[in-house]
Design an enzyme around this catalytic site. Sequence first.
Site, mmCIF file in Angstrom:
data_model
loop_
_atom_site.group_PDB
_atom_site.id
_atom_site.type_symbol
_atom_site.label_atom_id
_atom_site.label_comp_id
_atom_site.label_asym_id
_atom_site.label_seq_id
_atom_site.Cartn_x
_atom_site.Cartn_y
_atom_site.Cartn_z
ATOM 1 N N ALA A 86 0.826 -1.202 0.000
ATOM 2 C CA ALA A 86 0.000 0.000 0.000
ATOM 3 C C ALA A 86 0.867 1.262 0.000
ATOM 4 O O ALA A 86 0.683 2.163 -0.823
ATOM 5 C CB ALA A 86 -0.940 0.004 1.204
ATOM 6 N N ARG A 133 5.335 10.016 -9.505
ATOM 7 C CA ARG A 133 5.103 10.285 -10.922
ATOM 8 C C ARG A 133 4.184 11.487 -11.124
ATOM 9 O O ARG A 133 4.429 12.333 -11.990
ATOM 10 C CB ARG A 133 4.437 9.078 -11.594
ATOM 11 C CG ARG A 133 5.401 8.004 -12.057
ATOM 12 C CD ARG A 133 4.703 7.024 -12.998
ATOM 13 N NE ARG A 133 3.497 6.451 -12.411
ATOM 14 C CZ ARG A 133 3.491 5.444 -11.553
ATOM 15 N NH1 ARG A 133 4.635 4.890 -11.176
ATOM 16 N NH2 ARG A 133 2.360 4.986 -11.066
ATOM 17 N N CYS A 187 2.713 -12.973 0.695
ATOM 18 C CA CYS A 187 2.094 -14.267 0.390
ATOM 19 C C CYS A 187 3.110 -15.273 -0.130
ATOM 20 O O CYS A 187 2.825 -16.467 -0.226
ATOM 21 C CB CYS A 187 1.019 -14.116 -0.678
ATOM 22 S SG CYS A 187 -0.149 -12.844 -0.306
ATOM 23 N N ASN A 238 -2.688 -3.005 -2.909
ATOM 24 C CA ASN A 238 -2.252 -2.363 -4.144
ATOM 25 C C ASN A 238 -3.276 -1.358 -4.648
ATOM 26 O O ASN A 238 -2.932 -0.229 -4.998
ATOM 27 C CB ASN A 238 -2.026 -3.430 -5.224
ATOM 28 C CG ASN A 238 -0.610 -3.951 -5.224
ATOM 29 O OD1 ASN A 238 0.301 -3.296 -5.707
ATOM 30 N ND2 ASN A 238 -0.407 -5.118 -4.636
ATOM 31 N N TYR A 295 -16.522 -23.391 -23.067
ATOM 32 C CA TYR A 295 -16.649 -24.846 -22.919
ATOM 33 C C TYR A 295 -15.781 -25.572 -23.930
ATOM 34 O O TYR A 295 -15.790 -25.268 -25.120
ATOM 35 C CB TYR A 295 -18.102 -25.302 -23.101
ATOM 36 C CG TYR A 295 -18.188 -26.751 -23.495
ATOM 37 C CD1 TYR A 295 -17.767 -27.738 -22.597
ATOM 38 C CD2 TYR A 295 -18.626 -27.147 -24.759
ATOM 39 C CE1 TYR A 295 -17.785 -29.080 -22.966
ATOM 40 C CE2 TYR A 295 -18.659 -28.491 -25.128
ATOM 41 C CZ TYR A 295 -18.230 -29.451 -24.222
ATOM 42 O OH TYR A 295 -18.234 -30.769 -24.584
ATOM 43 N N TRP A 303 -22.343 -27.260 -19.509
ATOM 44 C CA TRP A 303 -22.769 -26.247 -18.546
ATOM 45 C C TRP A 303 -21.613 -26.016 -17.588
ATOM 46 O O TRP A 303 -21.192 -26.926 -16.884
ATOM 47 C CB TRP A 303 -23.995 -26.721 -17.761
ATOM 48 C CG TRP A 303 -25.269 -26.579 -18.512
ATOM 49 C CD1 TRP A 303 -25.930 -27.557 -19.179
ATOM 50 C CD2 TRP A 303 -26.049 -25.389 -18.677
ATOM 51 N NE1 TRP A 303 -27.069 -27.060 -19.747
ATOM 52 C CE2 TRP A 303 -27.175 -25.727 -19.455
ATOM 53 C CE3 TRP A 303 -25.905 -24.061 -18.240
ATOM 54 C CZ2 TRP A 303 -28.154 -24.798 -19.809
ATOM 55 C CZ3 TRP A 303 -26.877 -23.142 -18.597
ATOM 56 C CH2 TRP A 303 -27.980 -23.499 -19.369
ATOM 57 N N ARG A 329 -28.252 -22.454 -11.966
ATOM 58 C CA ARG A 329 -29.505 -23.126 -12.344
ATOM 59 C C ARG A 329 -30.165 -23.776 -11.126
ATOM 60 O O ARG A 329 -31.373 -23.678 -10.936
ATOM 61 C CB ARG A 329 -29.239 -24.190 -13.403
ATOM 62 C CG ARG A 329 -28.799 -23.627 -14.742
ATOM 63 C CD ARG A 329 -28.303 -24.728 -15.660
ATOM 64 N NE ARG A 329 -29.386 -25.598 -16.079
ATOM 65 C CZ ARG A 329 -29.202 -26.805 -16.631
ATOM 66 N NH1 ARG A 329 -27.977 -27.283 -16.789
ATOM 67 N NH2 ARG A 329 -30.233 -27.531 -17.010
#
Lengths: 462, 462
Positions: free
Chosen positions: B11, B21, B42, B306, B434, B442, B450
Amino acid sequence: MRLLVLGGDAAGMTAASHVRRAAPEVEIVVVERGPYTSYSMCGIPFYVGGDVADVDALVVRSPDAHRANGIDVRTRTEAVAIDPAARTVTVRDLTVPGAPEQELGYDALLYAVGAHPTLPQVPGADEYGLPVHVLDEGVTLRRTIEGLRPDAPIVVVGAGYVGMELAEALVVRGFEAVLLDRSPQVMKPLDADMAALVERRLVDFGITVKLGHRLEAVRPLADGLREVVTDLGAFPAELLILAAGARPNVAMAAAAGLRLGESGALRVDPQMRTSVDGIWAAGDCVESVNLVDGSRRNVQLGTHANKQGKVAGMDIAAVLQGRDRGEAAFDGHVGTAITKVCEWEISRTGITEREAVAQGIDHAAVRFEGTAKADYLPDAGTVHVKMLAEAGTGRVLGAQLVGNGQTGKRIDVAATWCQLGVTVQQAQFLDLSYAPPFGGTWDLLQVGARKLAAKLRLTPAL
Amino acid sequence: MRLLVLGGDAAGMTAASHVRRAAPEVEIVVVERGPYTSYSMCGIPFYVGGDVADVDALVVRSPDAHRANGIDVRTRTEAVAIDPAARTVTVRDLTVPGAPEQELGYDALLYAVGAHPTLPQVPGADEYGLPVHVLDEGVTLRRTIEGLRPDAPIVVVGAGYVGMELAEALVVRGFEAVLLDRSPQVMKPLDADMAALVERRLVDFGITVKLGHRLEAVRPLADGLREVVTDLGAFPAELLILAAGARPNVAMAAAAGLRLGESGALRVDPQMRTSVDGIWAAGDCVESVNLVDGSRRNVQLGTHANKQGKVAGMDIAAVLQGRDRGEAAFDGHVGTAITKVCEWEISRTGITEREAVAQGIDHAAVRFEGTAKADYLPDAGTVHVKMLAEAGTGRVLGAQLVGNGQTGKRIDVAATWCQLGVTVQQAQFLDLSYAPPFGGTWDLLQVGARKLAAKLRLTPAL
């Protein structure tokens, strides 16, 4: 009341199954030219390659299973003509030579006969070429190649998804595969710069790729060999496989007066109704709206066939039950597609830069390379990313991903953006997942969104 | 004019680099307690596990690189107090014992000091436990385990992402890993039913998982061994690793009068402004809005750090240049997270069923098993899917994916749905990709949509 379905694959059987459940009182007859129903056409290259041992594994639901469900499936039966005024279809039993034609009446007709392979109109192609479009052709092809000597040369015509997948399967099986296409690039749904990366990969994998070659003839040589002749050279082959795409099967529909659209496929409304009362159409034979540029295109994919079949089934059940309209609408597609070829994952959605330019859509495009994992991890993988956004609005127009990492399915994020009209400004702020095994802190598609926002001078550009 | 940044990781350095900049006239001073800047927190488990050989690989940009960019980075320097009225911060040089404190003035202050590890308050934990939160602790940990005998028992406290990743790395290195947590489940961001699947996988991989164990003491035994005592048993260990999460570093901010939010982290507005004029905050020490349920939460992730750093930098540059407000807004998160543990991919987004129930959100949840590839392909993989949607509207509330296929990153599609308020009715119609190597016709998330549409009796349910 009778629903008559022409074509027993994804679209037809999905609709039939829905009507079976929703309207038990309706008689359902399905007429299918081949011996199979509800099978995975996209699985054929994997059956030919041997990854799938048994052809029955590709059949999701057999004719007998559908019959047990109360659907009268008539395989090896061909529809030859539709009479919309009389509401009848003329059909012919293909198993009995010279069998008399029969008239089948309908209250609702679903036209779901798919597409037929584009066969080169050159001497010898018919006689010596094996098309691979329906499942029984896949069975024939596999039996044929299993009879060839191990390192036999085989020519595949058509450098689209199926042609590339078949060429790969052949190389894995030890054959010498030559992939021919008259187009200057493989995979026309990609921009040329992205397709060039795929082509290089095919060559590295051992496929001989010959682009810009127009097939002129196929001639017999000695010892069962054929000569595949193009305008730029001739190639010996023990087998010629025809995988140059397919055209929607519309002849019978056109003869019956159904309206064709600008793409040459059947024009339907969002409930899959054709221009003729009482007739619906779905699957590879229809066109649908590209939701990015508004054009109407014929997209032959199982995903659409399933969705359209369901939508048609809902509308048919509604109409047969006296209601005005089914509750679902198929509004269109964004051209999402994916394949895995020679260990690379390739996917795309939306429109290409080529299409944006051709249509005069004011846009920016970016292309860059990223990694599939954090760059400090071993085997981080390389992914080539291309993305487009509209000038002014920042709306995401399309994306293409090509690489050796497991990144193909990430295209679905961009597909969602394209379909919902998400802008690159918004996309930058989405809470996409991050951990080192999956990339950098900025997701690749968000890197693209940031670059596009900056290039288009949109605010904010993170 | 001076921007003073407290904390030199994601951060802080993102904001500093942006201001560098955008506002070349601004002097930028960064005060960082550790020796590193801009590194991948991480990545620490991968460094400890040995996948990453050199610790410098985790450093995206070193202090010297930032200095060369015109940012005055002061590492090994600690901020001890903020005086918002005087616009000064008291800092201390940690490299010189007894060095006098120094006052640094600011025109804008960015508070980005992250979080500090939650250390068990039990006898011996301080003395014998190694925390692993910042990069130098990772370096110490790796050096320590490399000095242990190959099959030494090691206890890891905390069954969250980092604890699980470390336990896996230890097993791979041949150690006997015991994973302890007082919670009855691993990975609290998952529902218990999904976490149980992960737990089983950890056990199958060779990790000894002890849940519902409250740490009571750590005691020395003979031969450098320690005894890790819980309310349910004692475990011998040559090393105790503390990975029980982290709490936002807010003490200094609270002392200076900055408002804390309901989560205990700093409350900020969408431009990352705190409640005190001239002070911004970003990263692991702030809370942000969960866009699914409207709650405010402290989410410690590099992706947010970030984005928030960038947004803060834009606002700071604007204010220092006399403009009213920066052009970007960080509106919140949806709680997306992903990890790869013991070869399984685990991801989640939105809220859990547990949270929906606790908050009284009327909803439906579905859980089912799918495959990562078409089910007829070899090694199709198993994916466990859980999805939630709101009753009435059908808005997607959350999704969890756990399995041995490469499906983790698919959570980003659901994350996009959660963040944009997409309903299950809409989700069914999205043009997701797919092909057999990637699943069935699906998409798994659409299967979930669904099922949810049907369960909530929404229309249409495909």
